[in-house]
Every structure is written in structure tokens, then in C-alpha cells.
Write a protein that holds these residues in place. Structure first.
Motif, mmCIF file in Angstrom:
data_model
loop_
_atom_site.group_PDB
_atom_site.id
_atom_site.type_symbol
_atom_site.label_atom_id
_atom_site.label_comp_id
_atom_site.label_asym_id
_atom_site.label_seq_id
_atom_site.Cartn_x
_atom_site.Cartn_y
_atom_site.Cartn_z
ATOM 1 N N GLU A 99 -18.593 6.465 -50.785
ATOM 2 C CA GLU A 99 -18.357 5.324 -49.897
ATOM 3 C C GLU A 99 -16.867 4.969 -49.885
ATOM 4 O O GLU A 99 -16.152 5.292 -50.827
ATOM 5 C CB GLU A 99 -19.197 4.135 -50.381
ATOM 6 C CG GLU A 99 -20.681 4.437 -50.465
ATOM 7 C CD GLU A 99 -21.464 3.343 -51.186
ATOM 8 O OE1 GLU A 99 -21.298 2.150 -50.826
ATOM 9 O OE2 GLU A 99 -22.205 3.673 -52.125
ATOM 10 N N PRO A 100 -16.407 4.287 -48.831
ATOM 11 C CA PRO A 100 -17.135 3.831 -47.641
ATOM 12 C C PRO A 100 -17.444 4.981 -46.688
ATOM 13 O O PRO A 100 -16.782 6.013 -46.679
ATOM 14 C CB PRO A 100 -16.171 2.826 -47.009
ATOM 15 C CG PRO A 100 -14.819 3.333 -47.393
ATOM 16 C CD PRO A 100 -14.979 3.887 -48.786
ATOM 17 N N LYS A 148 -26.060 1.513 -49.125
ATOM 18 C CA LYS A 148 -24.769 2.172 -48.994
ATOM 19 C C LYS A 148 -23.808 1.307 -48.163
ATOM 20 O O LYS A 148 -24.237 0.587 -47.251
ATOM 21 C CB LYS A 148 -24.929 3.527 -48.311
ATOM 22 C CG LYS A 148 -25.597 4.586 -49.167
ATOM 23 C CD LYS A 148 -24.643 5.131 -50.220
ATOM 24 C CE LYS A 148 -25.208 6.332 -50.941
ATOM 25 N NZ LYS A 148 -24.261 6.859 -51.948
ATOM 26 N N ARG A 149 -22.524 1.396 -48.494
ATOM 27 C CA ARG A 149 -21.509 0.669 -47.724
ATOM 28 C C ARG A 149 -21.126 1.526 -46.516
ATOM 29 O O ARG A 149 -20.335 2.464 -46.621
ATOM 30 C CB ARG A 149 -20.294 0.370 -48.596
ATOM 31 C CG ARG A 149 -19.264 -0.512 -47.883
ATOM 32 C CD ARG A 149 -18.093 -0.820 -48.775
ATOM 33 N NE ARG A 149 -17.018 -1.418 -47.996
ATOM 34 C CZ ARG A 149 -15.733 -1.149 -48.174
ATOM 35 N NH1 ARG A 149 -15.344 -0.294 -49.096
ATOM 36 N NH2 ARG A 149 -14.825 -1.728 -47.425
#
Length: 261
Positions: free
Chosen positions: A36-37, A56-57
Motif C-alpha cells: 500500500e497505498p 486495504k488503503r
């Protein structure tokens, strides 16, 4: 590994549930530690991320304002914007990874969009993309039936691609070339959904047509998910869901790495 088939059957019409469940399983198997991101190219209504990549980002971009509003209501994205993939509104190297789930076959201009994805992903970053291949129009049930009747089945394949807004149904080698030309190295290319499963996929579009009315009237694909007749299909779809990868198939799942310039 979580079961991704049942949640999709309780959310989407059969044809979407079939393909999205397989794709979610491929994400879990092949890229379990997606860094991530993440940017989601073609985030749509957010259903896939909600089921396949919770927590999740992820920043989503999509040119469709209505779908983006629905994705925002789901609350699964860290951020959303209405944007075209050919002009991604983020700085170079903003993301550790990118995903694009059955979107790139719809994209025009394709090469410019792929270059933009490469620009916003950090060198060494991951890009995971599922795409439609050139077998798709040739292996549809309608194509097969017309050919068996001595008619021109390719007309059905072209019609199905047109109503599906498919602009890029490319061979494995051509998809590979386009990704590499944009700045990625192909680490994995896995075919998925057999020719036989694609024929069921084609048929299920017509079986699931009433869900379009439900969607238009209520904003949901299914009226009463716990009682959906979708679950009657589960034994058949589970065999498709659990099937090993074929040698070639109508769809390809790519794991790509952004090259260092």
C-alpha cells in the motif's frame, strides 16, 4: 483462504459472481501481500474491493460519476475521484501498487492509460491486472451455437464485444507487449475461466437479465440475498471457482512489476 464465491453469489447476478469470485481468489493466491497505498484503475461501484481486498488503503479512480458515488457509499476506499485513466490526477510514484480488474479491455486510449499507470506507480511497484483475451468472442456459447448451425458465429462474438464495450480483446502476447511497452515487466500471466465455463458465463447473462430491472428500481442486484436462487448454482460454480488454470483461456491475470528507469 477465505471463500470468495458465496459472498459474490449473495451480492451479484450469476455472470458477475462467477467471474469476480475467481478473480478474487487469484488476488488472494498470487498477490497476498499487495503493498500500500494502492490505486484502483476503474474502481466502479466498489463491490470487488469490498469483498476481495477489505481493509486495504486503496484510492479509486473511475470516469463514471454514478459508480463512484456508489463506491463512496460502501466506504471501502481511502479516497475516490472521477477521472480518466489517460490522465491520472496524482504525482509520479504516488503508489506502491496498482490494480485493474477487468477494466483495461474497455479503455481507450489503452497505451496512454498504461503509461499513466506506470508513471504513478513507484519503480519496483506491483501492477495486477485481469483482462479479456482474444479467445473471448470465439468461445462464447452464442458463437459456438451459430457455428454449429452453419452460420457466421463471429458476428455474435463481435456483437457481444460491442454491447460489453470491449475495445481491447488482445492475445496473451499482445497484452504482454503493451504492458512491457508502457514500462512493466511481466512476472506472471495466468489464464483463467475455461472455454466451457465461458459458455455458461454467456448463458447466465440471459438467465440473470431480470437483475437489471431490480438494479434499476432498487439500486441493488438482488432483492433478498439470503433467499437468492443464485445459491442453486453454487455446486456448478464451485467447480469453476476451484478449477486449476487451463493452458489458455478467454481471460488473463497478470502480475507486473514497474521497471526501474
Amino acid at each position: 483462504m477465505p471463500d470468495y464465491l458465496r459472498p459474490h453469489l449473495l451480492t451479484l447476478p450469476i455472470h458477475r459472481a462467477m467471474i469476480r469470485a475467481v478473480e478474487a481468489r487469484l488476488f488472494a493466491e498470487m498477490v497476498p501481500e499487495l503493498p500500500e497505498p494502492i490505486i484502483d484503475i476503474g474502481s466502479g461501484d466498489g463491490t470487488f474491493v469490498q469483498i476481495a481486498l477489505p481493509g486495504k488503503r486503496i484510492i479509486g479512480i473511475d470516469p463514471r460519476r454514478a459508480d463512484t458515488r456508489e463506491a463512496a457509499q460502501r466506504g471501502v476506499y481511502a479516497g475516490l475521484c472521477v477521472a480518466n485513466g489517460a490522465a491520472i490526477p496524482f504525482a509520479d510514484g504516488s503508489f506502491a501498487a496498482a490494480i485493474s480488474n477487468c477494466v483495461l479491455e474497455h479503455v481507450v486510449p489503452l497505451d496512454q492509460t498504461l503509461r499513466e499507470v506506470a508513471r504513478v506507480v513507484r519503480p519496483g511497484g506491483v501492477f495486477v491486472a485481469s483482462v479479456v483475451g482474444d479467445r473471448f468472442p470465439r468461445e462464447l456459447l452464442g458463437t459456438w451455437l451459430l457455428n454449429r448451425l452453419g452460420l457466421n458465429g463471429s458476428q455474435y462474438g463481435r456483437w457481444f464485444n460491442r454491447i460489453s464495450d470491449h475495445h481491447n480483446t488482445l492475445s496473451r502476447s499482445e497484452w504482454t507487449r503493451r504492458f512491457e511497452q508502457a514500462g512493466f515487466t511481466v512476472e506472471v500471466c495466468r489464464p483463467y475461466l475455461s472455454d466451457a465455463a465461458l459458455k455458461l458465463f454467456d448463458f447466465s447473462h440471459y438467465y440473470g437479465a431480470p437483475s437489471l430491472i431490480t438494479r434499476a428500481l432498487t439500486g441493488r442486484w438482488l432483492l433478498a440475498p439470503p433467499f437468492t436462487p443464485n445459491l442453486l448454482w453454487e455446486p456448478i460454480l464451485r467447480r469453476i471457482y476451484e478449477a486449476p488454470a487451463p493452458d489458455d483461456a478467454p481471460y488473463y491475470f497478470f502480475v507486473l512489476r514497474r521497471r526501474y528507469d
